[in-house]
Design a protein around this motif. Sequence first.
Motif, PDB file in Angstrom:
ATOM      1  N   ILE A  73      20.961 -30.430   2.362  1.00 12.32           N
ATOM      2  CA  ILE A  73      22.261 -29.979   2.870  1.00 12.32           C
ATOM      3  C   ILE A  73      23.324 -30.149   1.787  1.00 12.32           C
ATOM      4  N   ASP A  74      23.331 -31.323   1.154  1.00 13.51           N
ATOM      5  CA  ASP A  74      24.313 -31.579   0.094  1.00 13.51           C
ATOM      6  C   ASP A  74      24.152 -30.593  -1.061  1.00 13.51           C
ATOM      7  N   GLU A  75      22.920 -30.263  -1.405  1.00 10.39           N
ATOM      8  CA  GLU A  75      22.683 -29.277  -2.462  1.00 10.39           C
ATOM      9  C   GLU A  75      23.212 -27.903  -2.049  1.00 10.39           C
ATOM     10  N   ALA A  76      23.013 -27.531  -0.788  1.00 10.58           N
ATOM     11  CA  ALA A  76      23.505 -26.239  -0.298  1.00 10.58           C
ATOM     12  C   ALA A  76      25.030 -26.201  -0.323  1.00 10.58           C
ATOM     13  N   LEU A  77      25.671 -27.286   0.071  1.00 10.15           N
ATOM     14  CA  LEU A  77      27.135 -27.349   0.011  1.00 10.15           C
ATOM     15  C   LEU A  77      27.632 -27.234  -1.431  1.00 10.15           C
ATOM     16  N   GLU A  78      26.895 -27.810  -2.358  1.00 10.24           N
ATOM     17  CA  GLU A  78      27.251 -27.704  -3.776  1.00 10.24           C
ATOM     18  C   GLU A  78      27.107 -26.249  -4.249  1.00 10.24           C
ATOM     19  N   ARG A  79      26.071 -25.554  -3.770  1.00 15.17           N
ATOM     20  CA  ARG A  79      25.898 -24.143  -4.135  1.00 15.17           C
ATOM     21  C   ARG A  79      27.043 -23.297  -3.594  1.00 15.17           C
ATOM     22  N   ILE A  80      27.557 -23.655  -2.427  1.00 15.24           N
ATOM     23  CA  ILE A  80      28.717 -22.935  -1.896  1.00 15.24           C
ATOM     24  C   ILE A  80      29.891 -23.116  -2.840  1.00 15.24           C
ATOM     25  N   LYS A  81      30.122 -24.341  -3.292  1.00 11.85           N
ATOM     26  CA  LYS A  81      31.221 -24.625  -4.231  1.00 11.85           C
ATOM     27  C   LYS A  81      31.069 -23.824  -5.523  1.00 11.85           C
ATOM     28  N   LYS A  82      29.829 -23.745  -6.016  1.00 11.76           N
ATOM     29  CA  LYS A  82      29.567 -23.067  -7.290  1.00 11.76           C
ATOM     30  C   LYS A  82      29.502 -21.545  -7.159  1.00 11.76           C
ATOM     31  N   GLY A  83      29.435 -21.055  -5.929  1.00  6.66           N
ATOM     32  CA  GLY A  83      29.348 -19.613  -5.719  1.00  6.66           C
ATOM     33  C   GLY A  83      27.945 -19.061  -5.826  1.00  6.66           C
ATOM     34  N   THR A  84      26.937 -19.921  -5.729  1.00  4.87           N
ATOM     35  CA  THR A  84      25.551 -19.454  -5.835  1.00  4.87           C
ATOM     36  C   THR A  84      24.800 -19.536  -4.498  1.00  4.87           C
ATOM     37  N   TYR A  85      25.494 -19.928  -3.444  1.00  9.62           N
ATOM     38  CA  TYR A  85      24.845 -20.038  -2.133  1.00  9.62           C
ATOM     39  C   TYR A  85      24.424 -18.659  -1.643  1.00  9.62           C
ATOM     40  N   GLY A  86      23.227 -18.588  -1.099  1.00 11.73           N
ATOM     41  CA  GLY A  86      22.730 -17.328  -0.551  1.00 11.73           C
ATOM     42  C   GLY A  86      22.091 -16.420  -1.571  1.00 11.73           C
ATOM     43  N   ILE A  87      21.900 -16.920  -2.774  1.00 10.95           N
ATOM     44  CA  ILE A  87      21.238 -16.153  -3.840  1.00 10.95           C
ATOM     45  C   ILE A  87      19.868 -16.785  -4.080  1.00 10.95           C
ATOM     46  N   CYS A  88      18.832 -15.976  -4.046  1.00 13.25           N
ATOM     47  CA  CYS A  88      17.466 -16.474  -4.250  1.00 13.25           C
ATOM     48  C   CYS A  88      17.327 -17.024  -5.670  1.00 13.25           C
ATOM     49  N   ARG A  89      16.801 -18.242  -5.748  1.00 13.23           N
ATOM     50  CA  ARG A  89      16.649 -18.885  -7.059  1.00 13.23           C
ATOM     51  C   ARG A  89      15.560 -18.217  -7.901  1.00 13.23           C
ATOM     52  N   ASN A  90      14.676 -17.451  -7.271  1.00 11.57           N
ATOM     53  CA  ASN A  90      13.589 -16.805  -8.015  1.00 11.57           C
ATOM     54  C   ASN A  90      13.941 -15.401  -8.481  1.00 11.57           C
ATOM     55  N   CYS A  91      14.334 -14.560  -7.530  1.00  7.64           N
ATOM     56  CA  CYS A  91      14.558 -13.152  -7.887  1.00  7.64           C
ATOM     57  C   CYS A  91      16.027 -12.810  -8.092  1.00  7.64           C
ATOM     58  N   GLY A  92      16.933 -13.687  -7.669  1.00  7.21           N
ATOM     59  CA  GLY A  92      18.358 -13.447  -7.851  1.00  7.21           C
ATOM     60  C   GLY A  92      18.985 -12.512  -6.835  1.00  7.21           C
ATOM     61  N   LYS A  93      18.201 -12.077  -5.854  1.00  9.13           N
ATOM     62  CA  LYS A  93      18.744 -11.195  -4.814  1.00  9.13           C
ATOM     63  C   LYS A  93      19.405 -12.034  -3.724  1.00  9.13           C
ATOM     64  N   GLU A  94      20.266 -11.371  -2.961  1.00  7.62           N
ATOM     65  CA  GLU A  94      20.944 -12.053  -1.862  1.00  7.62           C
ATOM     66  C   GLU A  94      19.939 -12.350  -0.739  1.00  7.62           C
ATOM     67  N   ILE A  95      20.003 -13.570  -0.239  1.00  5.20           N
ATOM     68  CA  ILE A  95      19.144 -13.977   0.881  1.00  5.20           C
ATOM     69  C   ILE A  95      19.786 -13.431   2.154  1.00  5.20           C
ATOM     70  N   PRO A  96      19.009 -12.746   3.005  1.00  4.34           N
ATOM     71  CA  PRO A  96      19.578 -12.191   4.238  1.00  4.34           C
ATOM     72  C   PRO A  96      20.218 -13.270   5.118  1.00  4.34           C
TER      73      PRO A  96
END
Length: 116
Positions: A73-96
Motif C-alpha cells: 500500500i505504501d509503495e502504491a501511495l508513493e507511485r501516486i506521488k511520483k505520477g507512476t501509479y496505474g502504469i504497468c511496470r513491465n510493458c508501460g501501458k496503463e493498467i485498467p
Amino acid sequence: MSPEDLKFFKELLLKKREETLDYLQHSSMTLASCNEGKELSNFSDHMADVAGNGSEEVLISQASRESRYLHHIDEALERIKKGTYGICRNCGKEIPKDRLEAVPTTTQCMSCKRKE
C-alpha cells in the motif's frame, strides 16, 4: 489517469492502510493477551518468537501477511506521488481501472501478470 481517478485510488489506498493498521494493532494486542501471565525467558519483540500454540501461529502468519500488504500500500501511495501509479511496470501501458479497483496495489496489467 485523470486527477479524479488518482484521488479516488489514493483515498481507497489510505482507507485500506488504516484498516490494515487497525488489524495489526488488534493482532498485537491479542498476542499480548495470549502471552499475559506466561513467563517468557529471553523476551523478544518479534512476534514469531512468542508463538506457542496453533492459534498464535495463525495470528502471526496473518499479521505477517498484513504487514507485507501494508508495505505494498505504501509503495502504491508513493507511485501516486511520483505520477507512476496505474502504469504497468513491465510493458508501460496503463493498467485498467477495474483491475486497480480489484487490486489497488498492483504494478502489472493482467497480460503481464499472466506471463509472469
